[in-house]
Design an enzyme around this catalytic site. Sequence first.
Site, short mmCIF file in Angstrom:
data_model
loop_
_atom_site.label_atom_id
_atom_site.label_comp_id
_atom_site.label_asym_id
_atom_site.label_seq_id
_atom_site.Cartn_x
_atom_site.Cartn_y
_atom_site.Cartn_z
N ASP A 157 1.03 -1.06 0.13
CA ASP A 157 0.07 0.09 -0.09
C ASP A 157 0.68 1.04 0.11
O ASP A 157 2.12 1.30 -0.28
CB ASP A 157 -1.08 -0.07 1.25
CG ASP A 157 -0.40 0.09 2.48
OD1 ASP A 157 0.88 0.16 2.83
OD2 ASP A 157 -1.08 -0.02 3.46
N GLU A 160 3.88 0.93 2.33
CA GLU A 160 4.78 -0.14 2.04
C GLU A 160 4.69 -1.23 2.98
O GLU A 160 5.45 -1.87 3.48
CB GLU A 160 6.34 0.48 1.97
CG GLU A 160 6.44 1.35 0.85
CD GLU A 160 7.68 2.50 1.03
OE1 GLU A 160 7.69 2.94 2.24
OE2 GLU A 160 8.00 3.10 -0.03
N GLU A 321 7.70 14.59 8.18
CA GLU A 321 6.65 13.58 7.89
C GLU A 321 5.67 13.44 8.80
O GLU A 321 4.42 13.34 8.50
CB GLU A 321 7.55 12.29 7.73
CG GLU A 321 6.84 11.20 7.16
CD GLU A 321 7.50 9.98 6.85
OE1 GLU A 321 7.68 9.70 5.52
OE2 GLU A 321 8.07 9.50 7.77
#
Length: 365
Positions: A157, A160, A321
């Site tokens: 996905d 990963e 992130e």
Amino acid sequence: MTLVSHSLDLIRRLQAPTGAYPASPTFSAYRGYSWLRDGAFIAEGVSRHGDASGADAFHAWCARVVGDRAGQVDALVSRAARGETVSPAEMLPTRFTLEGADGTEEWWDFQLDGYGTWLWALLEHARRHGRTVAGTDKGVRAAARYLTAFWHLPCYDWWEEHLDRRHVATLGSVHAGLRAAIGLGVLSRPETEAAEGAVAGIAALVAAEGVTRPVDGRPHLTKWLGTDAVDASLLACVTPFGLYGADDPVGAGTVAEVERRLARDGGVYRYLDDTFYGGGRWVLLAGFLGWNHARAGRSGEARRYLRWMEAQATPAGDLPEQVSDLLLDPGRRQEWLDRWGPVATPLLWSHGMYLILADELEVGA
């Protein structure tokens, strides 16, 4: 300098001479690599704010990278047509070096969504600026043949993970990408017909197995086929990919369910069982939720997510992130710090998503 200005400057400075956007210039596991998925959203962000040449260069790089593998695609498609099993290790990679080569380190490589997302972003960019990107036809056709042949297979996905599942966000990405490939007008008639068949097949499969319809709640998309779990990547199936519209009960229900389960104080988790760096809230996912709210006319909610994104910037203006203040599983954070070091900062995808949402809300430089 505003965060819009800083984001544009950062992305321009870090774009490789080849046109590739590095995922993160410093993070150990991402340094030196470009993902089609990340880069497509980064390119969409800068394209919206007038950096057409930077987006052109990225799309041309993608087309070269994929076009150079057209022979590999044709060989894989031929083998599959003969009934041979093609292993995940033989499929095209999900990330490339900035020069366009395959990576040398082992990675979770078989991911289809990036190819669809690139095609979607290429068409958006071309329509916005009223021109085609030169030299992209071969890459577009190779990507379309690849997706048409293999969209139905399980793969990793967005995160990963879960190679054995068919992920609804991946199917939504491929659905959008094949529609875009058709819209670009470069496919042959057989390629167009095959892509149209795949688009119809994806829509039918998701409707049958990727939507849960609770008795006491709204219908919504699911993380993968056959579950009732949600994942924040599903937001993209509504806006921007349009697998279900914002005014469709499934589309509206998906946004509402992701927000109900995964949003907290302006940030958004990937999914409830996330343990990566302890499972923090992702900056780019706040961008996706805000984007959905903006497209649905809920500008106040969209601005709340934009402000949260802005608040996560470092003093230098760099977006990470994820953030680590409200972790789902704090006991798992240290193992990732030991493995890869601090959270990726800056993450260019975070800046790209900030630019997209800022544009939706008419926040300029």
